[in-house]
Design an enzyme around this catalytic site. Structure first.
Site, PDB file in Angstrom:
ATOM      1  CG  ASP A  25      -2.089   0.942   1.081  1.00 59.62           C
ATOM      2  OD1 ASP A  25      -2.362   1.387  -0.051  1.00 59.62           O
ATOM      3  OD2 ASP A  25      -2.724   1.260   2.107  1.00 59.62           O
ATOM      4  CG  HIS A  42      -0.565   2.046  -9.269  1.00 56.48           C
ATOM      5  ND1 HIS A  42      -0.709   1.721  -7.935  1.00 56.48           N
ATOM      6  CD2 HIS A  42      -1.676   2.750  -9.604  1.00 56.48           C
ATOM      7  CE1 HIS A  42      -1.866   2.218  -7.490  1.00 56.48           C
ATOM      8  NE2 HIS A  42      -2.467   2.853  -8.481  1.00 56.48           N
ATOM      9  CG  LEU A 136       9.675 -16.723  -3.740  1.00 58.47           C
ATOM     10  CD1 LEU A 136       9.831 -16.653  -2.231  1.00 58.47           C
ATOM     11  CD2 LEU A 136       9.862 -15.325  -4.330  1.00 58.47           C
TER      12      LEU A 136
HETATM   13  C1  IPE Z   1      -5.383  -2.866  -0.209  1.00 61.36           C
HETATM   14  O1  IPE Z   1      -5.065  -1.529  -0.416  1.00 61.36           O
HETATM   15  C2  IPE Z   1      -5.367  -3.622  -1.488  1.00 61.36           C
HETATM   16  C3  IPE Z   1      -4.092  -3.694  -2.185  1.00 61.36           C
HETATM   17  C4  IPE Z   1      -2.929  -3.277  -1.795  1.00 61.36           C
HETATM   18  C5  IPE Z   1      -4.153  -4.346  -3.448  1.00 61.36           C
HETATM   19  P1  IPE Z   1      -6.178  -0.399  -0.485  1.00 61.36           P
HETATM   20  O2  IPE Z   1      -5.432   0.880  -0.557  1.00 61.36           O
HETATM   21  O3  IPE Z   1      -7.139  -0.691  -1.567  1.00 61.36           O
HETATM   22  O4  IPE Z   1      -6.910  -0.570   0.916  1.00 61.36           O
HETATM   23  P2  IPE Z   1      -7.907   0.409   1.692  1.00 61.36           P
HETATM   24  O5  IPE Z   1      -9.015   0.747   0.744  1.00 61.36           O
HETATM   25  O6  IPE Z   1      -7.133   1.625   2.075  1.00 61.36           O
HETATM   26  O7  IPE Z   1      -8.346  -0.379   2.882  1.00 61.36           O
HETATM   27  C1  IPE Z   2      -1.704   0.182  -3.340  1.00 62.89           C
HETATM   28  O1  IPE Z   2      -1.460   1.532  -3.376  1.00 62.89           O
HETATM   29  C2  IPE Z   2      -1.913  -0.395  -4.723  1.00 62.89           C
HETATM   30  C3  IPE Z   2      -3.285  -0.803  -5.016  1.00 62.89           C
HETATM   31  C4  IPE Z   2      -4.285  -0.824  -4.178  1.00 62.89           C
HETATM   32  C5  IPE Z   2      -3.535  -1.241  -6.374  1.00 62.89           C
HETATM   33  P1  IPE Z   2      -2.635   2.597  -3.344  1.00 62.89           P
HETATM   34  O2  IPE Z   2      -3.012   2.936  -4.734  1.00 62.89           O
HETATM   35  O3  IPE Z   2      -3.743   2.131  -2.474  1.00 62.89           O
HETATM   36  O4  IPE Z   2      -1.900   3.844  -2.680  1.00 62.89           O
HETATM   37  P2  IPE Z   2      -2.514   4.877  -1.638  1.00 62.89           P
HETATM   38  O5  IPE Z   2      -3.055   4.102  -0.483  1.00 62.89           O
HETATM   39  O6  IPE Z   2      -3.583   5.627  -2.367  1.00 62.89           O
HETATM   40  O7  IPE Z   2      -1.342   5.729  -1.274  1.00 62.89           O
HETATM   41 MG    MG Z   3      -4.151   2.358  -0.498  1.00 61.70          MG
END
Ligand code: IPE
Ligand code: IPE
Ligand code: MG
Length: 258
Positions: A25, A42, A136
């Site tokens: 995240d 990303h 792995l």
């Molecule tokens: C969780 O991250 C899912 C992934 C990393 C793929 P999110 O950013 O979507 O989670 P929430 O919405 O903050 O809980």
């Molecule tokens: C996690 O990073 C990746 C996915 C959920 C695909 P985020 O896109 O949720 O990044 P933040 O939480 O907005 O910083």
């Molecule tokens: Mg996120």
């Protein structure tokens, strides 16, 4: 190979987690702090994935599971969803050979039908190419949700004719999407949030949880080593007392408690 359920039997565990599961995240915030579009975060996140796969293999971790796209991420703006799917598709194309050369076995879990036929075929090819690898095991969770997983396992159990009275933990676990892996020893979430966000709900029952403020694109070998060091400092009791755990580690007393 079948693995025991942590609520039924104490699993074997060592100094390095055998199975590490990560919620990657913070990509969006990483990009925003640089005034870049979210997709740039990303893309950098994919680089952190490459490095983490290598770092985990070097450290003797056997299973690495990465949450790439949740069943709830469809709620994001259509443009971001489309770009994420594009990135997933191009990563499947560009990384399969590289992973194969590194001896990595690749698995994708989640309801991938929603990504369409082309991605479905790429997944099949990449899994087939790497299926015999003994290094792995890298699992990418895409359109994955812990609740979806438990429900599809139940549906498959019922479809196989399992009757009400004979459903137990082992039977259900055998039908989960990741039945080929032991439960995670260590769970990491980067990006500062402290929640599970519908990741491996069943399997995280006894995992050690580690939350890091590092944004995923910045997650490097040093950050991984901090998490592993924290894991090493934990006492995994699985319901027992601290005294029992200590006695089990002492050969002289082991027979008394085992
Ligand atoms: C969780 O991250 C899912 C992934 C990393 C793929 P999110 O950013 O979507 O989670 P929430 O919405 O903050 O809980
Ligand atoms: C996690 O990073 C990746 C996915 C959920 C695909 P985020 O896109 O949720 O990044 P933040 O939480 O907005 O910083
Ligand atoms: Mg996120």
């Amino acid at each position: 190979m079948t693995y025991t359920s942590s609520t039924q039997e104490v699993p074997e565990h060592g100094a390095v987690p055998r199975h590490l599961a990560i919620i990657m995240d913070g990509n969006g915030r990483w990009a925003r702090s640089r005034l870049l579009p979210r997709i740039a975060g990303h893309r950098r996140g994919l680089e952190a994935v490459r490095a983490t796969v290598e770092n985990c293999a070097e450290r003797g971790i056997e299973f690495l599971t990465l949450f790439a796209f949740s069943s709830e991420n469809w709620r994001r703006p259509a443009e971001e969803v489309a770009l994420l799917i594009q990135l997933f598709q191009s990563a499947l194309t560009s990384e399969a050979e590289r992973l194969h050369r590194a001896g990595v076995r690749l698995k994708i879990v989640g309801d991938v039908r929603r990504f369409g036929r082309k991605i479905g075929l790429l997944i099949e090819q990449a899994e087939k190419l790497t299926a015999q690898n003994r290094g792995l095991t890298l699992t990418i969770a895409a359109n994955y949700g812990g609740r979806w997983d438990i429900l599809q396992a139940l549906s498959r159990l019922l479809a196989a004719g399992t009757t009400h009275g004979s459903i137990d933990e082992a039977a259900l676990a055998a039908h989960l999407a990741m039945s080929y892996a032991p439960e995670p020893d260590l769970f990491i979430r980067t990006g500062g949030e402290q929640r599970i966000s519908n990741f491996l709900l069943w399997q995280l029952a006894y995992s050690e949880l580690y939350f890091s403020d590092t944004l995923w694109p910045d997650f490097d070998a040093a950050a991984l080593d901090l998490a592993i060091a924290s894991y090493r400092s934990r006492e995994r009791r699985f319901g027992r007392t601290s005294e029992q755990v200590a006695a089990l580690a002492d050969p002289a007393k082991r027979a008394e408690v085992a």
